[in-house]
Design a protein around this motif. Structure first.
Motif, mmCIF file in Angstrom:
data_model
loop_
_atom_site.group_PDB
_atom_site.id
_atom_site.type_symbol
_atom_site.label_atom_id
_atom_site.label_comp_id
_atom_site.label_asym_id
_atom_site.label_seq_id
_atom_site.Cartn_x
_atom_site.Cartn_y
_atom_site.Cartn_z
ATOM 1 N N VAL A 242 6.674 102.281 -54.908
ATOM 2 C CA VAL A 242 7.758 103.240 -55.102
ATOM 3 C C VAL A 242 8.896 102.608 -55.909
ATOM 4 O O VAL A 242 9.406 103.203 -56.860
ATOM 5 N N ARG A 243 9.279 101.405 -55.540
ATOM 6 C CA ARG A 243 10.383 100.727 -56.224
ATOM 7 C C ARG A 243 10.061 100.483 -57.699
ATOM 8 O O ARG A 243 10.886 100.733 -58.585
ATOM 9 N N ALA A 244 8.845 100.018 -57.970
ATOM 10 C CA ALA A 244 8.448 99.750 -59.353
ATOM 11 C C ALA A 244 8.344 101.036 -60.163
ATOM 12 O O ALA A 244 8.717 101.069 -61.342
ATOM 13 N N THR A 245 7.854 102.110 -59.547
ATOM 14 C CA THR A 245 7.734 103.387 -60.254
ATOM 15 C C THR A 245 9.105 103.947 -60.599
ATOM 16 O O THR A 245 9.318 104.491 -61.694
ATOM 17 N N ILE A 246 10.047 103.813 -59.684
ATOM 18 C CA ILE A 246 11.419 104.262 -59.967
ATOM 19 C C ILE A 246 11.985 103.505 -61.166
ATOM 20 O O ILE A 246 12.627 104.093 -62.046
ATOM 21 N N LYS A 247 11.728 102.198 -61.222
ATOM 22 C CA LYS A 247 12.166 101.424 -62.386
ATOM 23 C C LYS A 247 11.520 101.962 -63.670
ATOM 24 O O LYS A 247 12.156 102.025 -64.717
ATOM 25 N N GLY A 248 10.246 102.350 -63.557
ATOM 26 C CA GLY A 248 9.551 102.926 -64.705
ATOM 27 C C GLY A 248 10.159 104.245 -65.147
ATOM 28 O O GLY A 248 10.288 104.513 -66.348
ATOM 29 N N ILE A 249 10.554 105.082 -64.184
ATOM 30 C CA ILE A 249 11.182 106.362 -64.508
ATOM 31 C C ILE A 249 12.529 106.139 -65.185
ATOM 32 O O ILE A 249 12.852 106.767 -66.209
ATOM 33 N N ILE A 250 13.328 105.240 -64.626
ATOM 34 C CA ILE A 250 14.655 104.964 -65.189
ATOM 35 C C ILE A 250 14.544 104.388 -66.599
ATOM 36 O O ILE A 250 15.281 104.789 -67.506
#
Length: 342
Positions: A242-250
């Motif tokens: 989840v944390r890595a995906t959020i970084k990807g979205i941002i």
């Protein structure tokens, strides 16, 4: 001499320790298979950015991404454990949980704060508002996620459904039939139908997209969902994903032109210009909304989610209606400060 011996012994122990550390195997990354809802298109950029930027790797994850069968059908794959994590329609998850109360699949990361559910038409039809659909032919694939919301859309906009002819059309012929005038409007995902019509030679100014979220629907869209057994056994890995995906979205929102390169490396037959435009549409309309800008990526308003379940009840007869806490958990999200789009 005693000090020399001690020094030699100490050096030998340190040397053995270094040797032991050097010979210990490195920690193996956890393999995670992740299922998309559809093809490798513009809106899938955040996951590939997270791979290419090493965000998943930094969390000890080796993530592989597969295409999917649609925003609805893939939920069963996550429930069965074929995929521990997937990206699918949360409204369909609500229905799945009602039909399968023993399969506690949950959403852990909201990606589409508003869904891309839309009515798409052409300027020549004269359809400018929902009521204008009366007396027209609506092409809608029976399993389409957007068409699943039709009854709620009808209710919210006081449409006389008896005056709208529904024609069940296949996904491959949906946009061609609209372009050829065989139907007056279609249901679909905004960023799919719009660009499919462009590829059929329809001029941009002639395409009219009516987002259902602009006309009374409070529904959320696609979210990352998790298999309950995997979540129980691997909570740190879920939080890391989840944390890595959020970084990807941002990062995707910050620089979509660079992000689209990560998609095109995996979709060599695609048109980069179209996929970039598709990505920008999804970012603007679905992913980085005003609510997300204020509250951060990934969370939901639980009151709104509860209201969306009530809205789903207009289109679906529940046996045992799930609650918002049955459907979404924020326990794997990082703090809001780490989720803000800057």
């Amino acid at each position: 001499m005693r000090h020399t011996i001690r020094g030699l012994v100490g050096a030998g122990l340190i040397g053995l320790g270094l040797l032991g550390a050097a010979t210990l195997p490195a920690r193996a990354d956890t393999d995670i298979k992740f299922a998309l809802d559809w093809k490798f298109e513009g809106p899938s950029a955040p996951y590939f950015v997270a791979i290419d930027k090493g965000y998943y790797k930094a969390e000890g994850l080796n993530v592989t991404v597969d295409t999917g069968p649609g925003s609805v059908a893939g939920i069963a794959r996550v429930a069965a454990g074929t995929y521990p994590l997937g990206f699918f329609d949360i409204n369909s998850l609500v229905k799945f949980r009602d039909q399968n109360p023993d399969k506690a699949v949950k959403a852990v990361l909201m990606v589409y704060d508003t869904p891309p559910f839309a009515i798409v038409t052409l300027s020549k039809t004269g359809i400018a508002k929902p009521k204008d659909l009366e007396g027209k032919i609506l092409g809608a694939p029976a399993p389409d996620g957007a068409f699943a919301q039709w009854k709620a859309f009808v209710k919210e906009n006081a449409i006389d459904a008896d005056k709208v002819k529904i024609e069940n059309v296949g996904f491959p012929v949906r946009e061609p039939m609209l372009a050829e005038g065989k139907v007056d409007a279609i249901t679909g995902f905004s960023f799919s139908s719009y660009f499919n019509l462009l590829q059929k030679g329809v001029k941009p100014d002639d395409i009219k997209v009516m987002l259902m979220s602009d006309h009374g629907l409070v529904l959320y869209g696609n979210a990352v969902i998790v298999n309950p057994d995997f979540a129980k056994a691997h909570p740190k890995e879920v939080a890391g994903f989840v944390r890595a995906t959020i970084k990807g979205i941002i990062e995707t929102a910050r620089d979509p032109e660079a992000a689209i390169k990560s998609v095109m490396k995996r979709n060599e037959t695609g048109d980069e210009k179209i996929e970039l435009a598709r990505l920008k549409m999804a970012l603007k309309d679905n992913m980085i909304t005003a609510w997300v800008t204020k509250n951060g990526v990934g969370d939901v308003d639980m009151d709104r989610l509860g209201k969306s379940i009530e809205q789903i009840a207009v289109t679906y007869d529940f046996k045992a209606k799930p609650t918002a806490v049955d459907i979404f958990t924020s326990e794997y999200l990082p703090p809001a400060a780490e989720r803000m789009v800057k």
